[in-house]
Design an enzyme around this catalytic site. Structure first.
Site, PDB file in Angstrom:
ATOM      1  N   PHE A 105     -21.321   0.243  10.139  1.00  0.00           N
ATOM      2  CA  PHE A 105     -21.580   1.605  10.595  1.00  0.00           C
ATOM      3  C   PHE A 105     -21.410   1.657  12.105  1.00  0.00           C
ATOM      4  O   PHE A 105     -21.621   0.647  12.781  1.00  0.00           O
ATOM      5  CB  PHE A 105     -23.009   2.035  10.233  1.00  0.00           C
ATOM      6  CG  PHE A 105     -23.058   2.837   8.977  1.00  0.00           C
ATOM      7  CD1 PHE A 105     -22.873   2.230   7.751  1.00  0.00           C
ATOM      8  CD2 PHE A 105     -23.242   4.213   9.025  1.00  0.00           C
ATOM      9  CE1 PHE A 105     -22.879   2.964   6.589  1.00  0.00           C
ATOM     10  CE2 PHE A 105     -23.256   4.957   7.866  1.00  0.00           C
ATOM     11  CZ  PHE A 105     -23.073   4.343   6.648  1.00  0.00           C
TER      12      PHE A 105
ATOM     13  N   LYS B 284     -14.996  -6.630  14.661  1.00  0.00           N
ATOM     14  CA  LYS B 284     -15.939  -7.292  13.755  1.00  0.00           C
ATOM     15  C   LYS B 284     -15.265  -7.735  12.457  1.00  0.00           C
ATOM     16  O   LYS B 284     -15.935  -8.257  11.563  1.00  0.00           O
ATOM     17  CB  LYS B 284     -17.114  -6.348  13.452  1.00  0.00           C
ATOM     18  CG  LYS B 284     -17.919  -5.977  14.692  1.00  0.00           C
ATOM     19  CD  LYS B 284     -19.295  -5.419  14.361  1.00  0.00           C
ATOM     20  CE  LYS B 284     -19.960  -4.909  15.630  1.00  0.00           C
ATOM     21  NZ  LYS B 284     -21.388  -4.646  15.472  1.00  0.00           N
TER      22      LYS B 284
ATOM     23  N   LYS C 232     -52.038  -7.382  25.469  1.00  0.00           N
ATOM     24  CA  LYS C 232     -51.551  -6.127  26.030  1.00  0.00           C
ATOM     25  C   LYS C 232     -51.395  -6.264  27.558  1.00  0.00           C
ATOM     26  O   LYS C 232     -52.313  -6.736  28.233  1.00  0.00           O
ATOM     27  CB  LYS C 232     -52.579  -5.028  25.703  1.00  0.00           C
ATOM     28  CG  LYS C 232     -52.118  -3.651  26.055  1.00  0.00           C
ATOM     29  CD  LYS C 232     -53.178  -2.625  25.645  1.00  0.00           C
ATOM     30  CE  LYS C 232     -52.822  -1.274  26.245  1.00  0.00           C
ATOM     31  NZ  LYS C 232     -53.907  -0.310  26.107  1.00  0.00           N
TER      32      LYS C 232
ATOM     33  N   ASP D 285     -29.886  -4.239  20.238  1.00  0.00           N
ATOM     34  CA  ASP D 285     -28.899  -5.145  20.832  1.00  0.00           C
ATOM     35  C   ASP D 285     -29.563  -6.149  21.771  1.00  0.00           C
ATOM     36  O   ASP D 285     -28.999  -7.195  22.066  1.00  0.00           O
ATOM     37  CB  ASP D 285     -27.848  -4.332  21.594  1.00  0.00           C
ATOM     38  CG  ASP D 285     -27.006  -3.500  20.640  1.00  0.00           C
ATOM     39  OD1 ASP D 285     -26.689  -4.015  19.547  1.00  0.00           O
ATOM     40  OD2 ASP D 285     -26.696  -2.341  20.955  1.00  0.00           O
TER      41      ASP D 285
ATOM     42  N   ASN E 200     -35.724   2.470  18.218  1.00  0.00           N
ATOM     43  CA  ASN E 200     -34.794   3.593  18.367  1.00  0.00           C
ATOM     44  C   ASN E 200     -35.112   4.671  17.338  1.00  0.00           C
ATOM     45  O   ASN E 200     -36.043   4.526  16.545  1.00  0.00           O
ATOM     46  CB  ASN E 200     -33.343   3.107  18.265  1.00  0.00           C
ATOM     47  CG  ASN E 200     -33.079   2.435  16.936  1.00  0.00           C
ATOM     48  OD1 ASN E 200     -33.148   3.059  15.886  1.00  0.00           O
ATOM     49  ND2 ASN E 200     -32.809   1.136  16.967  1.00  0.00           N
TER      50      ASN E 200
ATOM     51  N   ASP F 237     -25.521 -10.344  16.452  1.00  0.00           N
ATOM     52  CA  ASP F 237     -24.919  -9.241  15.707  1.00  0.00           C
ATOM     53  C   ASP F 237     -24.834  -9.677  14.233  1.00  0.00           C
ATOM     54  O   ASP F 237     -24.001 -10.512  13.868  1.00  0.00           O
ATOM     55  CB  ASP F 237     -23.527  -8.909  16.261  1.00  0.00           C
ATOM     56  CG  ASP F 237     -22.960  -7.648  15.634  1.00  0.00           C
ATOM     57  OD1 ASP F 237     -23.057  -7.496  14.398  1.00  0.00           O
ATOM     58  OD2 ASP F 237     -22.424  -6.812  16.382  1.00  0.00           O
ATOM     59  N   ILE F 238     -25.741  -9.155  13.425  1.00  0.00           N
ATOM     60  CA  ILE F 238     -25.875  -9.620  12.030  1.00  0.00           C
ATOM     61  C   ILE F 238     -24.578  -9.382  11.250  1.00  0.00           C
ATOM     62  O   ILE F 238     -24.073 -10.271  10.557  1.00  0.00           O
ATOM     63  CB  ILE F 238     -27.058  -8.895  11.336  1.00  0.00           C
ATOM     64  CG1 ILE F 238     -28.352  -9.152  12.114  1.00  0.00           C
ATOM     65  CG2 ILE F 238     -27.198  -9.351   9.892  1.00  0.00           C
ATOM     66  CD1 ILE F 238     -29.526  -8.276  11.692  1.00  0.00           C
TER      67      ILE F 238
ATOM     68  N   LYS G   8     -14.118  -1.186  16.931  1.00  0.00           N
ATOM     69  CA  LYS G   8     -15.276  -1.952  16.426  1.00  0.00           C
ATOM     70  C   LYS G   8     -14.938  -2.600  15.092  1.00  0.00           C
ATOM     71  O   LYS G   8     -15.284  -3.742  14.818  1.00  0.00           O
ATOM     72  CB  LYS G   8     -16.465  -0.988  16.272  1.00  0.00           C
ATOM     73  CG  LYS G   8     -17.787  -1.668  16.097  1.00  0.00           C
ATOM     74  CD  LYS G   8     -18.935  -0.697  16.294  1.00  0.00           C
ATOM     75  CE  LYS G   8     -19.091  -0.326  17.758  1.00  0.00           C
ATOM     76  NZ  LYS G   8     -20.187   0.625  17.984  1.00  0.00           N
TER      77      LYS G   8
HETATM   78  O1  C5P Z   1     -21.658  -2.785  17.824  1.00  0.00           O
HETATM   79  P1  C5P Z   1     -22.568  -1.791  17.179  1.00  0.00           P
HETATM   80  O2  C5P Z   1     -24.031  -2.123  17.364  1.00  0.00           O
HETATM   81  O3  C5P Z   1     -22.280  -0.371  17.478  1.00  0.00           O
HETATM   82  O4  C5P Z   1     -22.243  -1.967  15.612  1.00  0.00           O
HETATM   83  C1  C5P Z   1     -22.930  -1.262  14.646  1.00  0.00           C
HETATM   84  C2  C5P Z   1     -22.817  -2.006  13.350  1.00  0.00           C
HETATM   85  O5  C5P Z   1     -23.169  -3.371  13.531  1.00  0.00           O
HETATM   86  C3  C5P Z   1     -23.799  -1.479  12.319  1.00  0.00           C
HETATM   87  O6  C5P Z   1     -23.205  -1.692  11.058  1.00  0.00           O
HETATM   88  C4  C5P Z   1     -25.016  -2.361  12.534  1.00  0.00           C
HETATM   89  O7  C5P Z   1     -25.835  -2.439  11.377  1.00  0.00           O
HETATM   90  C5  C5P Z   1     -24.388  -3.696  12.868  1.00  0.00           C
HETATM   91  N1  C5P Z   1     -25.202  -4.505  13.792  1.00  0.00           N
HETATM   92  C6  C5P Z   1     -25.796  -5.658  13.328  1.00  0.00           C
HETATM   93  N2  C5P Z   1     -26.526  -6.436  14.187  1.00  0.00           N
HETATM   94  C7  C5P Z   1     -26.667  -6.120  15.469  1.00  0.00           C
HETATM   95  C8  C5P Z   1     -26.044  -4.953  15.969  1.00  0.00           C
HETATM   96  C9  C5P Z   1     -25.316  -4.158  15.105  1.00  0.00           C
HETATM   97  O8  C5P Z   1     -25.684  -5.960  12.134  1.00  0.00           O
HETATM   98  N3  C5P Z   1     -27.380  -6.908  16.262  1.00  0.00           N
END
Ligand code: C5P
Length: 397
Positions: free
Chosen positions: A323, A341, A289, A279, A210, A306-307, A337
């Protein structure tokens, strides 16, 4: 944005090839709003003229102990009387030796001895001079005396050799000098953060990523370090310089990022998830390739972990900050959100005006409501965010 911190610096320049970099450093310091008075040794004036430094600082440059332009005729005391900080860059081997022994035979060394404020020096010399036991002894002596040593770096030298002794680059020096003035609101706190994009491999040469530049995350790492935190930065692939004093873990994919975060979690008081983590990741990345043909190609994607949510849902989690980049209905989506979370604080902005840009306009959501930070460069927004984090963190303990 106006900075309430007053920064009055006496900037000493000694004789060495690196003196040419002093002009750039001066420009960076004055550009950041610091008031800088320049003092040069006689040798420094052989490398760069006082006229240059005068034009860049907007103040007269002093070189002479017997200069009667200073009010009371006591130049060695008057010039540094109101200073918050003295910086000598470049500091030659000879000047370090003089400082270490308390010698005061010219204006700059006299000012260093007669000062009432901290002193930073940025050594610059040939590799052998730096490595010489006498220089190392002097540097150790200066450290023990409380002098802050900035650098030096390793690299190509004016003499044609390569090694340790090059003056640190002006940008790195100004960052450390200006950072010193920041209030130490996170003193000793261990802060872990993620930054940048992730790269999810499709095949040997392709992937999904991205537009995140890492600017915001790196700015927060710098601001937290300047606030006194021990910072570990887990970074996806970006073109940002690693801030001096920050521990870095470079990662590529969301899975790598998760592993690196888990590895550092035990030693962490605050976790800030700034990274734009993918995601979804290709379910079956190809070793080689992929060859093109006329058929439609489907790539199966699996959701990533989602870390941030994972960290925040653990028993005894660190203070977690998230964020959110939204393209619409910022307040509604951001607050939802934050609650989903389970975060004490979430910083949100509009993706259209934040991803990959130099500036941003963060809105902070916490248990007390909504706080809008003024539109500013990311470095400034990062400083304000760190102050907000520090307030909530200390109140939460
Ligand atoms: O749900 P969303 O992706 O919008 O949430 C954004 C927040 O979640 C950011 O703080 C991002 O660093 C964290 N995040 C994460 N791991 C993921 C997706 C988002 O830590 N796989």
């Amino acid at each position: 944005m106006n900075d309430p911190v007053q920064r009055r610096i006496v900037f000493g320049v000694t004789g060495g090839i690196a003196a040419f970099k002093a002009a750039e450093l001066l420009r960076l310091l004055t550009g950041a709003g610091a008031t800088v008075g320049v003092v040069m040794t006689e040798a420094a004036t052989r490398f760069i003229t006082p006229v240059t430094m005068q034009a860049l600082s907007g103040h007269p440059v002093f070189t002479d102990l017997w200069d009667d332009r200073v009010g009371s005729g006591m130049a060695h005391i008057d010039i540094s009387r109101d200073a918050d900080l003295m910086v000598v860059a470049p500091a030659s081997a000879d000047f370090l030796a003089k400082l270490a022994h308390g010698s005061a035979d010219d204006l700059l060394s006299t000012l260093c001895l007669a000062r009432d404020c901290p002193l930073m020096v940025a050594p610059a010399m040939n590799r052998q001079m730096w490595e010489h036991p006498a220089t190392q002894r002097n540097v150790a002596r200066l450290r023990a005396d409380g002098v802050i040593i900035l650098g030096p770096d390793s690299g190509a030298q004016a003499c044609g050799e390569t090694g340790m002794g090059r003056m640190s680059e002006p940008a790195a020096l100004s960052e450390q000098i200006l950072g010193w003035f920041e209030p130490k609101v996170l003193d000793g706190v261990r802060l872990l953060l993620t930054a940048g994009p992730t790269f999810e491999r499709i095949d040997a040469v392709r992937g999904i990523t991205n537009l995140s530049s890492g600017r915001m995350g790196y700015a927060i790492a710098r601001a937290a370090r300047d606030a006194g935190a021990h910072v570990t930065l887990v970074s996806g692939p970006v073109a940002q310089a690693v801030p001096p004093g920050v521990a870095i873990e470079n990662v590529v994919s969301a899975q790598d990022m998760l592993i690196a975060v888990e590895r550092n979690l035990a030693d962490c008081d605050i976790f800030v998830g700034v990274a734009a983590v993918a995601d979804y990741t290709p379910l079956h990345p190809q070793e080689q390739k992929l060859k093109k043909d006329a058929r439609i190609l489907g790539i199966e994607l699996a959701p990533t972990v989602d870390i941030l949510a994972n960290v925040a849902s653990r028993a005894n989690p660190p203070f977690c900050v998230g964020f959110a980049a939204e393209s619409e209905r910022l307040d509604e989506f951001a607050e939802a959100k934050r609650r989903r979370k389970n975060l004490p604080l979430l910083a949100a902005n509009l993706a259209q005006t934040s991803i990959g840009t130099e500036t941003s306009e963060l809105v902070l959501f916490d248990d007390h409501g909504r706080h809008v930070l003024p539109h500013a460069p990311k470095s400034e927004q990062a400083r304000l965010l760190v102050r907000h984090i520090a307030q909530l963190y200390s109140a939460s303990r």
